[in-house]
Design a protein around this motif. Structure first.
Motif: not given
Length: 369
Positions: A261-267
């Motif tokens: 599992x790889x979490x991503x934060x983007x904006x």
């Protein structure tokens, strides 16, 4: 684009330049009438300081007002720096990207080919650190249209030499339905999305799945899809909404114990997405290190504007400083836990993003993205 000398603004994001040099060159670029955008030319008339003289450090960026709400109505043409020259002569078409509309009418930015390439390459290199394999088929369960997330997922799959599958996904409709409490409509729309996921997983060899936490929860309500994911998928990349610690633990240890599992934060407002810091213990909250100094986080006490101590929660402020766009002092709708950047770069790393309940005059509804 007009010719120009080598600049910190053109440095690859994986080889960050001196921060003060970047900021000073950005001020010279964005506030020179010959190279800056009409948007910042108009903004500069209302400033009580001269950016080209008075802004030299990260701390000086706090002099600027938060102008991000004006991007809801600004003409896209007015955001483009004049120094790029004729848009028709760019080496690739620009991308108009919009925010999700969680806090009102969407905000809109203009991503030009040079910064898009820098951001996409930086993101790809971070996924390589997580062991994503070349050639594995991707299923992108992310919104397309004006949303940057879908374009990024498709382009990243291409960088890995992979086939990319996707589906029809309108997160704004889901948010509208959920915001007015129409539970049956929301359930029907989520079922519509899961049906599309079902069709693809049954027939295609999917190895990488990009998905939002609410949709992964919905998928898991169909036992045969849990079995298919365990049989086929190597990596789940998730982002778009927050995921709490208990849900993360359930996915990792009980439902999908053999899947990475790889979490991503983007904006959209900082033109990038960032995978979680690699190598951390699985049960720790993911920590996100931005591509400083081009995109930077600060975690502050909103009442004082000062950084909270490391390890404490505050509201996130973002800065974006590139040739394409200058967008300082954006008070984000998320709170997070402040950490030092893993590479010792300017600004903060952030863990455990959570949305505030209200932002400005709007209630925050996360929906399915």
């Amino acid at each position: 684009m007009t010719s120009r000398a080598a600049s910190a603004l053109d440095t690859p994001w994986d080889s960050p330049p001196d921060t003060q040099e970047l900021i000073q060159e950005a001020m010279a670029w964005h506030f020179d009438p010959a190279t800056g955008s009409p948007f910042w030319r108009e903004q500069s008339k209302r400033l009580d300081f001269d950016p080209r003289k008075d802004v030299r450090t990260v701390e000086d960026l706090s002099l600027f007002p938060n102008v991000v709400d004006e991007l809801r109505d600004a003409r896209v043409e007015d955001l483009v720096p004049r120094g790029y020259g004729d848009i028709a002569e760019l080496p690739a078409p620009p991308v108009v990207a919009e925010s999700g509309g969680t806090t009102g009418a969407p905000k809109r930015v203009f991503m030009l080919p040079d910064v898009r390439e820098q951001s996409w390459a930086w993101y790809y290199n971070r996924l390589v650190e997580h062991g994503i394999a070349a050639g594995d088929n991707w299923l992108g369960i992310m919104p397309g249209g004006p949303h940057m997330a879908g374009v990024l997922a498709q382009d990243t799959a291409h960088r890995f030499g992979s086939i990319f599958f996707t589906l029809d996904f309108d997160p704004r409709w889901a948010k509208r339905v959920m915001g007015r409490g129409a539970a049956d409509e929301a359930k029907a729309y989520i079922s519509h999305l899961v049906d599309q996921i079902d069709w693809i997983l049954r027939s295609q060899d999917i190895r990488v799945m990009v998905i939002t936490p609410p949709l992964l929860e919905a998928v898991c309500r169909r036992d045969h899809l849990v079995d298919l994911i365990n049989e086929k998928v190597n990596t789940v990349i998730y982002g778009g909404t927050s995921m709490d610690e208990d849900t993360r633990h359930l996915f990792r240890t009980e439902l999908f114990p053999q899947i990475d599992f790889v979490s991503i934060f983007g904006s959209t407002m900082i033109f990038c997405a960032m995978p979680q810091r690699p190598g951390a213990p699985a049960d720790d909250a993911p920590v996100f290190d931005p591509p400083s100094p081009f995109a930077m986080f600060s975690v502050i006490d909103p009442d004082t504007g000062k950084n909270v101590p490391y390890g404490e929660r505050g509201q996130v402020v973002t800065h974006h400083v590139t040739r394409n766009l200058f967008l300082p002092n954006n008070l984000d709708r998320d709170t997070g836990i402040r950490h030092p950047h893993r590479l010792g770069l300017p600004g903060d790393a952030v863990a455990d993003f959570k949305p505030v309940r209200e932002f400005g005059a709007s209630a925050v509804v996360e929906g399915v993205y």
